[in-house]
Design a protein around this motif. Structure first.
Motif, PDB file in Angstrom:
ATOM      1  N   VAL A  62      35.611  32.867  90.646  1.00 51.77           N
ATOM      2  CA  VAL A  62      34.491  32.372  91.445  1.00 51.77           C
ATOM      3  C   VAL A  62      33.216  32.402  90.610  1.00 51.77           C
ATOM      4  O   VAL A  62      32.381  31.500  90.714  1.00 51.77           O
ATOM      5  CB  VAL A  62      34.338  33.207  92.737  1.00 51.77           C
ATOM      6  N   SER A  63      33.070  33.391  89.746  1.00 48.26           N
ATOM      7  CA  SER A  63      31.866  33.459  88.920  1.00 48.26           C
ATOM      8  C   SER A  63      31.796  32.285  87.946  1.00 48.26           C
ATOM      9  O   SER A  63      30.718  31.761  87.672  1.00 48.26           O
ATOM     10  CB  SER A  63      31.781  34.790  88.176  1.00 48.26           C
ATOM     11  N   GLY A  64      32.938  31.834  87.417  1.00 52.44           N
ATOM     12  CA  GLY A  64      32.958  30.660  86.554  1.00 52.44           C
ATOM     13  C   GLY A  64      32.560  29.404  87.308  1.00 52.44           C
ATOM     14  O   GLY A  64      31.818  28.563  86.797  1.00 52.44           O
ATOM     15  N   LEU A  65      33.027  29.279  88.546  1.00 52.49           N
ATOM     16  CA  LEU A  65      32.640  28.147  89.392  1.00 52.49           C
ATOM     17  C   LEU A  65      31.147  28.187  89.670  1.00 52.49           C
ATOM     18  O   LEU A  65      30.458  27.170  89.571  1.00 52.49           O
ATOM     19  CB  LEU A  65      33.429  28.175  90.703  1.00 52.49           C
ATOM     20  N   ALA A  66      30.625  29.367  90.003  1.00 55.60           N
ATOM     21  CA  ALA A  66      29.195  29.496  90.301  1.00 55.60           C
ATOM     22  C   ALA A  66      28.338  29.137  89.094  1.00 55.60           C
ATOM     23  O   ALA A  66      27.292  28.491  89.233  1.00 55.60           O
ATOM     24  CB  ALA A  66      28.889  30.919  90.762  1.00 55.60           C
ATOM     25  N   LEU A  67      28.769  29.514  87.910  1.00 51.74           N
ATOM     26  CA  LEU A  67      28.042  29.164  86.690  1.00 51.74           C
ATOM     27  C   LEU A  67      27.992  27.647  86.512  1.00 51.74           C
ATOM     28  O   LEU A  67      26.975  27.091  86.110  1.00 51.74           O
ATOM     29  CB  LEU A  67      28.716  29.814  85.478  1.00 51.74           C
ATOM     30  N   TYR A  68      29.063  26.976  86.854  1.00 50.32           N
ATOM     31  CA  TYR A  68      29.183  25.530  86.682  1.00 50.32           C
ATOM     32  C   TYR A  68      28.492  24.755  87.800  1.00 50.32           C
ATOM     33  O   TYR A  68      27.787  23.790  87.549  1.00 50.32           O
ATOM     34  CB  TYR A  68      30.668  25.165  86.636  1.00 50.32           C
ATOM     35  N   ALA A  69      28.693  25.176  89.052  1.00 52.61           N
ATOM     36  CA  ALA A  69      28.255  24.364  90.193  1.00 52.61           C
ATOM     37  C   ALA A  69      27.214  25.024  91.079  1.00 52.61           C
ATOM     38  O   ALA A  69      26.718  24.396  92.012  1.00 52.61           O
ATOM     39  CB  ALA A  69      29.471  24.001  91.050  1.00 52.61           C
ATOM     40  N   GLY A  70      26.888  26.278  90.819  1.00 56.86           N
ATOM     41  CA  GLY A  70      25.963  26.975  91.708  1.00 56.86           C
ATOM     42  C   GLY A  70      26.650  27.332  93.016  1.00 56.86           C
ATOM     43  O   GLY A  70      27.874  27.371  93.098  1.00 56.86           O
ATOM     44  N   ALA A  71      25.859  27.568  94.044  1.00 55.03           N
ATOM     45  CA  ALA A  71      26.421  27.897  95.355  1.00 55.03           C
ATOM     46  C   ALA A  71      27.097  26.655  95.927  1.00 55.03           C
ATOM     47  O   ALA A  71      26.497  25.582  95.989  1.00 55.03           O
ATOM     48  CB  ALA A  71      25.320  28.384  96.291  1.00 55.03           C
ATOM     49  N   CYS A  72      28.370  26.788  96.297  1.00 55.17           N
ATOM     50  CA  CYS A  72      29.106  25.638  96.818  1.00 55.17           C
ATOM     51  C   CYS A  72      30.332  26.123  97.586  1.00 55.17           C
ATOM     52  O   CYS A  72      30.718  27.282  97.488  1.00 55.17           O
ATOM     53  CB  CYS A  72      29.535  24.713  95.686  1.00 55.17           C
ATOM     54  N   ASP A  73      30.920  25.225  98.332  1.00 53.86           N
ATOM     55  CA  ASP A  73      32.188  25.530  98.982  1.00 53.86           C
ATOM     56  C   ASP A  73      33.274  25.540  97.916  1.00 53.86           C
ATOM     57  O   ASP A  73      33.167  24.866  96.890  1.00 53.86           O
ATOM     58  CB  ASP A  73      32.523  24.461 100.032  1.00 53.86           C
ATOM     59  N   TRP A  74      34.345  26.307  98.176  1.00 54.56           N
ATOM     60  CA  TRP A  74      35.434  26.353  97.220  1.00 54.56           C
ATOM     61  C   TRP A  74      36.737  26.661  97.939  1.00 54.56           C
ATOM     62  O   TRP A  74      36.742  27.109  99.078  1.00 54.56           O
ATOM     63  CB  TRP A  74      35.168  27.366  96.100  1.00 54.56           C
ATOM     64  N   ALA A  75      37.819  26.401  97.284  1.00 54.51           N
ATOM     65  CA  ALA A  75      39.153  26.696  97.793  1.00 54.51           C
ATOM     66  C   ALA A  75      39.970  27.280  96.652  1.00 54.51           C
ATOM     67  O   ALA A  75      39.640  27.104  95.483  1.00 54.51           O
ATOM     68  CB  ALA A  75      39.816  25.432  98.323  1.00 54.51           C
ATOM     69  N   SER A  76      41.031  27.950  97.003  1.00 56.93           N
ATOM     70  CA  SER A  76      41.891  28.585  96.016  1.00 56.93           C
ATOM     71  C   SER A  76      43.301  28.012  96.130  1.00 56.93           C
ATOM     72  O   SER A  76      43.748  27.663  97.220  1.00 56.93           O
ATOM     73  CB  SER A  76      41.909  30.098  96.279  1.00 56.93           C
ATOM     74  N   THR A  77      43.998  27.932  95.013  1.00 56.59           N
ATOM     75  CA  THR A  77      45.386  27.470  95.017  1.00 56.59           C
ATOM     76  C   THR A  77      46.131  28.101  93.855  1.00 56.59           C
ATOM     77  O   THR A  77      45.534  28.781  93.022  1.00 56.59           O
ATOM     78  CB  THR A  77      45.454  25.921  94.935  1.00 56.59           C
ATOM     79  N   THR A  78      47.408  27.872  93.806  1.00 51.80           N
ATOM     80  CA  THR A  78      48.231  28.360  92.700  1.00 51.80           C
ATOM     81  C   THR A  78      48.401  27.244  91.679  1.00 51.80           C
ATOM     82  O   THR A  78      48.171  26.073  91.970  1.00 51.80           O
ATOM     83  CB  THR A  78      49.628  28.778  93.205  1.00 51.80           C
ATOM     84  N   VAL A  79      48.831  27.598  90.483  1.00 55.59           N
ATOM     85  CA  VAL A  79      49.109  26.589  89.465  1.00 55.59           C
ATOM     86  C   VAL A  79      50.207  25.659  89.966  1.00 55.59           C
ATOM     87  O   VAL A  79      50.138  24.442  89.787  1.00 55.59           O
ATOM     88  CB  VAL A  79      49.515  27.245  88.125  1.00 55.59           C
ATOM     89  N   GLU A  80      51.204  26.213  90.621  1.00 57.70           N
ATOM     90  CA  GLU A  80      52.296  25.395  91.148  1.00 57.70           C
ATOM     91  C   GLU A  80      51.775  24.337  92.124  1.00 57.70           C
ATOM     92  O   GLU A  80      52.150  23.168  92.060  1.00 57.70           O
ATOM     93  CB  GLU A  80      53.336  26.274  91.836  1.00 57.70           C
ATOM     94  N   ASP A  81      50.890  24.740  93.030  1.00 63.55           N
ATOM     95  CA  ASP A  81      50.320  23.772  93.966  1.00 63.55           C
ATOM     96  C   ASP A  81      49.400  22.777  93.261  1.00 63.55           C
ATOM     97  O   ASP A  81      49.330  21.613  93.649  1.00 63.55           O
ATOM     98  CB  ASP A  81      49.555  24.477  95.089  1.00 63.55           C
ATOM     99  N   LEU A  82      48.702  23.230  92.227  1.00 62.21           N
ATOM    100  CA  LEU A  82      47.828  22.329  91.483  1.00 62.21           C
ATOM    101  C   LEU A  82      48.617  21.165  90.898  1.00 62.21           C
ATOM    102  O   LEU A  82      48.143  20.031  90.861  1.00 62.21           O
ATOM    103  CB  LEU A  82      47.089  23.092  90.379  1.00 62.21           C
ATOM    104  N   VAL A  83      49.859  21.432  90.481  1.00 66.01           N
ATOM    105  CA  VAL A  83      50.719  20.373  89.956  1.00 66.01           C
ATOM    106  C   VAL A  83      50.848  19.243  90.972  1.00 66.01           C
ATOM    107  O   VAL A  83      50.734  18.073  90.641  1.00 66.01           O
ATOM    108  CB  VAL A  83      52.116  20.924  89.598  1.00 66.01           C
ATOM    109  N   GLY A  84      51.055  19.600  92.224  1.00 62.72           N
ATOM    110  CA  GLY A  84      51.209  18.592  93.265  1.00 62.72           C
ATOM    111  C   GLY A  84      49.905  17.966  93.706  1.00 62.72           C
ATOM    112  O   GLY A  84      49.889  16.841  94.211  1.00 62.72           O
TER     113      GLY A  84
END
Length: 102
Positions: free
Chosen positions: A16-38
């Motif tokens: 989440v800290s990497g996302l915040a550095l890139y995009a600031g405060a924002c909505d986010w979701a989490s997934t697995t690498v396996e789901d990312l494939v799909g």
């Protein structure tokens, strides 16, 4: 999503800290690498941790190969399987960092 000469990229983050550095405060979701494939459409690659110390690019085929390798690794030892070990993140980084900041 960003458009590059090699095709579209979508930024994904391992923290989440990497996302915040890139995009600031924002909505986010989490997934697995396996789901990312799909979830990645054909032709779209994932740029992992774009502002991190070692960003790298994964495409759908690389992600599929990781998922298949992980599934093979999970097969019980009594079953015929590959004795290949999964590639390390460092190994993937070295193979896929071309065109991502050096």
């Amino acid at each position: 999503m960003a458009r590059t000469d090699e095709g579209p990229l979508v930024a994904v983050f391992t923290s989440v800290s990497g996302l915040a550095l890139y995009a600031g405060a924002c909505d986010w979701a989490s997934t697995t690498v396996e789901d990312l494939v799909g979830l990645l459409p054909d032709g779209v690659r994932a740029l992992v941790d774009p502002l991190g110390e070692q960003p790298f690019v994964l495409d759908r085929e690389v992600l599929r190969a990781l998922v298949v390798d992980a599934a093979e690794e999970a097969v019980p030892a009594s079953t015929t399987r590959s004795d290949r070990s999964l590639p390390s993140v460092g190994g993937l980084n070295a193979e896929h960092r071309e065109g991502v900041g050096g």
